[in-house]
Design an enzyme around this catalytic site. Structure first.
Site, PDB file in Angstrom:
ATOM      1  N   GLU A   1     -12.879   4.833   0.502  1.00 45.14           N
ATOM      2  CA  GLU A   1     -12.937   5.339   1.866  1.00 45.14           C
ATOM      3  C   GLU A   1     -13.023   6.860   1.929  1.00 45.14           C
ATOM      4  O   GLU A   1     -12.833   7.453   2.980  1.00 45.14           O
ATOM      5  CB  GLU A   1     -11.718   4.849   2.669  1.00 45.14           C
ATOM      6  CG  GLU A   1     -11.761   3.338   2.887  1.00 45.14           C
ATOM      7  CD  GLU A   1     -10.729   2.842   3.878  1.00 45.14           C
ATOM      8  OE1 GLU A   1     -10.980   1.822   4.508  1.00 45.14           O
ATOM      9  OE2 GLU A   1      -9.667   3.464   4.022  1.00 45.14           O
TER      10      GLU A   1
ATOM     11  N   ARG B   1       0.860  -1.194   0.000  1.00 46.21           N
ATOM     12  CA  ARG B   1       0.000   0.000   0.000  1.00 46.21           C
ATOM     13  C   ARG B   1       0.892   1.240   0.000  1.00 46.21           C
ATOM     14  O   ARG B   1       1.670   1.447   0.923  1.00 46.21           O
ATOM     15  CB  ARG B   1      -0.949   0.032   1.206  1.00 46.21           C
ATOM     16  CG  ARG B   1      -1.779   1.312   1.238  1.00 46.21           C
ATOM     17  CD  ARG B   1      -3.062   1.233   2.050  1.00 46.21           C
ATOM     18  NE  ARG B   1      -2.858   1.088   3.480  1.00 46.21           N
ATOM     19  CZ  ARG B   1      -3.835   1.200   4.397  1.00 46.21           C
ATOM     20  NH1 ARG B   1      -5.079   1.441   4.011  1.00 46.21           N
ATOM     21  NH2 ARG B   1      -3.570   1.043   5.665  1.00 46.21           N
TER      22      ARG B   1
ATOM     23  N   ASP C   1     -12.072   5.747   8.175  1.00 46.63           N
ATOM     24  CA  ASP C   1     -11.686   6.835   7.271  1.00 46.63           C
ATOM     25  C   ASP C   1     -12.908   7.405   6.569  1.00 46.63           C
ATOM     26  O   ASP C   1     -13.025   8.622   6.403  1.00 46.63           O
ATOM     27  CB  ASP C   1     -10.678   6.332   6.221  1.00 46.63           C
ATOM     28  CG  ASP C   1      -9.256   6.776   6.535  1.00 46.63           C
ATOM     29  OD1 ASP C   1      -9.076   7.947   6.909  1.00 46.63           O
ATOM     30  OD2 ASP C   1      -8.337   5.958   6.414  1.00 46.63           O
TER      31      ASP C   1
ATOM     32  N   ASP D   1      -5.057   2.965  14.034  1.00 47.09           N
ATOM     33  CA  ASP D   1      -4.151   3.614  13.088  1.00 47.09           C
ATOM     34  C   ASP D   1      -4.701   5.002  12.801  1.00 47.09           C
ATOM     35  O   ASP D   1      -5.573   5.482  13.514  1.00 47.09           O
ATOM     36  CB  ASP D   1      -3.943   2.757  11.838  1.00 47.09           C
ATOM     37  CG  ASP D   1      -5.206   2.577  11.014  1.00 47.09           C
ATOM     38  OD1 ASP D   1      -6.202   3.283  11.270  1.00 47.09           O
ATOM     39  OD2 ASP D   1      -5.209   1.723  10.108  1.00 47.09           O
TER      40      ASP D   1
END
Length: 728
Positions: free
Chosen positions: A436, A344, A464, A635
């Protein structure tokens, strides 16, 4: 601080430069000067486009803010609102139906359904554990978690508990009965497994205590074995395109007390893993980026190792080899021993001082990630590793935080330029689109179209997506409490539409349709009840927080045939974008002072618990205890939703700055107490003035309305760099 090196028009951190030139490039067939020159050329052409896209985000946001401000105090007229979004180009016209044309896709993406891990690439131990989580011990996963209750004498305890062991074995046999049933009996009744050579090929024979022999209801499920046919050490079964190993060893501690000598049942678990350069890491400069890229290089060359101390011994972790079996049809079966790895990259927003361009600007970090992680992945494509990652000759990159079709088209252009620079065939680099951001959700079909030749993944994520929902509609009014947001109109429509459009655009058999993270790694019993909803929703993968969780979540893909479920779902009425555009506001709901304080306590504690590790220790993803001391995987997405939520309530007077600051200080002391056992931890309370972490958390909240798209990265990066400067 690192020295810098001038290479053509680029000024590069020396640690990063040496890594690329001395360790990455040799073996790729690429010339170092050509690499940097083509990189500079891509930056010259695409960095201005990148900046223009970010300016457009801000421009759209200002127009949306103004529209809501003009109508303050009035209910939103849904039709008028939708028309306005179309007029400003936020909502684009939907084109004709089409199917993606992605070719050369990994079987783990195209034809298998199962769990997915996401791990910070900067942590080599986590990266290796995740890569090796392709196969998981069902016995270990059950014994060590609350899936098996501790009642009736089945406590975990310090030493092996045979009562608990028996419950584990019973659970595993029930799983085998469901996934690979025998004719008329249970796997619990078997005393011996053997392989008989009959005229139609090898057959798995299960012998019962009375000498009776039975076979599988579906004999085609038995595909291979290890050891001697009359007394195999391993039996390989297949169900829903996932593999199961029955491991037999009557001399092993568990096998010796098992009627059939079974010592364990292994399940194919984490089919894919996303190695993350983004949300779960704290990389802010050349030194950090070099560490991230070095670990990715170790995975692509197959030589990543990590030593750790366990019970006074040094254990060296490395990548698992492939698994080999005798095939029932003769010959050998070889199965991958490791998860198929995505990488990613960072999104379009952030720049990084690791490389400075000809104009003196930090380069867009997403462009740097794309170029360097793809270069590194060439080692896999060229067979420079004893282990193959991509069997489809592809590089699979997940690209997060893209807003709408233009930004997906920009990524498509970037990947094309990288392919040309590295001499790769067009569409070697595949893309995962994270659904997202709100502008992507409401234009998802056109986002997929913009990458229709290389898309291999779309997914949803509550955290998100909700953070962006709040920021986009910041001026519309106060939002409902966070827990309520999960059950309001917009979120169900968003989750359904992602699957509906994925299927309508022909992703079945070519791409993953994914669902979000289970956040509580210690609560596996709850996960086993809840997360079956993901395959039932038509998703062929979903995120889990650990290898153990992957092993357990794999069982859901044996219970639900995702291809069959997708076939059913293709017939339903597609989710409505009007529902997704319904802003989840508080409305006429009245909150008590206690409700408000409880929400603030919960949000601020979560923010502080995460930020203090990010800023002070450079830990981008960790299990952080919440206000009730439940460990949650945190996160930057968690941070975004919590800080945006408080910023929204401040903006609309649900609370005020003094109340939030009092809560912050009180919760800082709680977080300090929760971290009392960490020798590297620095307290935030009571000396708040000198705590960079506390200052960062306050900035995220009190300046939340002004943060671009509500993202936390600009503040976190600046404050982490400030802290690192004090350490050198």
């Amino acid at each position: 601080m690192s020295n810098r090196i001038q290479q053509g028009s680029l000024n590069i951190d020396s640690t990063l430069y040496q890594l690329v030139n001395e360790q990455v490039i040799p073996g790729t067939g690429i010339n170092a000067d050509d690499f940097w020159q083509s990189f500079a050329s891509i930056l010259k052409d695409l960095a201005p486009k990148n900046r223009a896209l970010l300016i457009k985000r801000d421009d759209l946001q200002h127009q949306i803010d103004a529209w809501h401000q003009e109508r303050a105090g009035h209910a939103i007229d849904a039709a008028e609102y939708k028309q306005f979004l179309q007029e400003i180009g936020y909502l684009v016209p939907e084109g004709d139906d089409f199917h993606v044309t992605t070719a050369s896709v990994e079987p783990e993406i195209a034809t298998q359904a199962g769990p997915q891990l996401v791990v910070p690439i900067m942590n080599a131990r986590f990266a290796l554990n995740a890569a090796n989580a392709r196969w998981g011990s069902l016995y270990d996963a059950l014994y060590g978690t609350d899936v098996i209750s501790e009642s009736d004498g089945a406590e975990k305890g310090g030493s092996f508990n045979p009562v608990r062991g028996a419950k584990v074995v019973a659970y595993a046999r029930e799983f085998l009965d469901e996934a690979a049933p025998l004719n008329g009996v249970s796997h619990k009744d078997v005393t011996k497994y053997s392989i008989s050579n009959v005229s139609i090929g090898n057959t798995l024979t299960a012998t019962l205590e009375n000498g009776e022999e039975v076979t599988l209801i579906d004999s085609s499920q038995f595909i291979g074995y290890q050891g001697d046919a009359s007394a195999p050490s391993c039996i390989l079964l297949k169900h829903n395109n996932l593999h199961i190993e029955i491991q037999i060893d009557p001399t092993a501690p568990i096998g010796s007390v098992d009627a059939a000598g079974i010592k364990d049942v292994l399940v194919e678990a984490a089919l894919t893993t996303i190695m993350d350069c983004e949300d779960s890491v704290a990389a802010v400069d050349g030194e950090d980026k070099a560490l991230a890229y070095r670990n990715w290089l170790g995975l692509m060359k197959g030589d990543l190792q990590e030593s750790l101390e366990k019970n006074g011994k040094t254990i060296v972790r490395s990548l698992n080899p492939d698994r080999h079996y005798t095939s029932v049809s003769g010959g050998e079966i070889s199965l991958k021993g490791r998860s198929m790895l995505f990488i990613r990259n960072v999104g379009h927003l952030m720049t990084n001082p690791a490389i400075i361009d000809a104009q003196g600007n930090e380069v867009p970090e997403g462009i740097m990630d794309g170029m360097i992680t793809s270069l590194i992945a060439m080692h896999d494509l060229k067979g420079n590793s004893q282990y193959q990652n991509s069997t489809a000759n592809s590089i699979n990159i997940v690209k997060p935080k893209m807003h709408g079709p233009e930004e997906v088209a920009f990524t498509n252009e970037l990947f094309g330029r990288i392919e040309d620079a590295l001499g790769l065939e067009r569409y070697t680099i595949k893309v995962g689109i994270m659904d997202e951001e709100r502008r992507t959700s409401v234009n998802l079909k056109e986002c997929i179209r913009a990458a229709k030749d290389r898309v291999v993944f779309i997914n949803t994520g509550f955290l998100d997506r909700t953070g962006d929902e709040i920021h986009t509609s910041m001026e519309a009014g106060p939002f409902a409490p966070k827990a309520q947001l999960k059950s309001m109109t917009w979120i169900g429509a968003y989750e359904d539409q992602n699957v509906d459009l994925g299927l309508a655009c022909g992703l079945q058999g070519k791409a993953q349709i994914g669902k979000g993270m289970w956040p509580e790694p210690d609560n596996m019993a709850k996960m086993m009840e809840a997360k079956i909803s993901h395959p039932q929703a038509g998703a062929n993968t979903a995120w889990v927080p650990s290898p153990t969780a992957a092993t357990l979540h794999a069982l859901h893909y044996h219970k639900v045939s995702v291809p069959s479920r997708q076939k059913e779902l293709r017939e339903r009425v597609r989710a409505n974008v009007d529902d997704i555009l319904t802003i989840p506001l508080l409305g006429n709901q009245k909150l008590t002072a206690k409700d408000i304080q409880s929400e603030l306590d919960n949000n601020t504690q979560g923010i502080l618990g995460y930020v203090v590790r990010w800023i002070d220790q450079g830990v981008g993803c960790s299990k952080v205890p919440d206000i009730n001391n439940v460990g949650l995987m945190e996160d930057r997405a968690t941070l975004r939703i919590s800080s945006q939520h408080i910023a929204n309530w401040l903006r609309h007077g649900i609370c005020d700055e003094s109340q939030v600051m009092e809560t912050m200080k009180r919760m800082a002391a709680v977080v300090d107490e929760q971290n009392a056992g960490d020798p590297n931890y620095k307290n935030m309370a009571p000396d708040f003035e000198t705590s960079i972490a506390f200052s960062a958390a306050c900035q995220l909240v009190f300046e939340g309305c002004a943060q671009p798209n509500g993202y936390t990265e600009p503040v976190l990066h600046a404050m982490r760099l400030k802290l690192k400067a004090t350490q050198h």
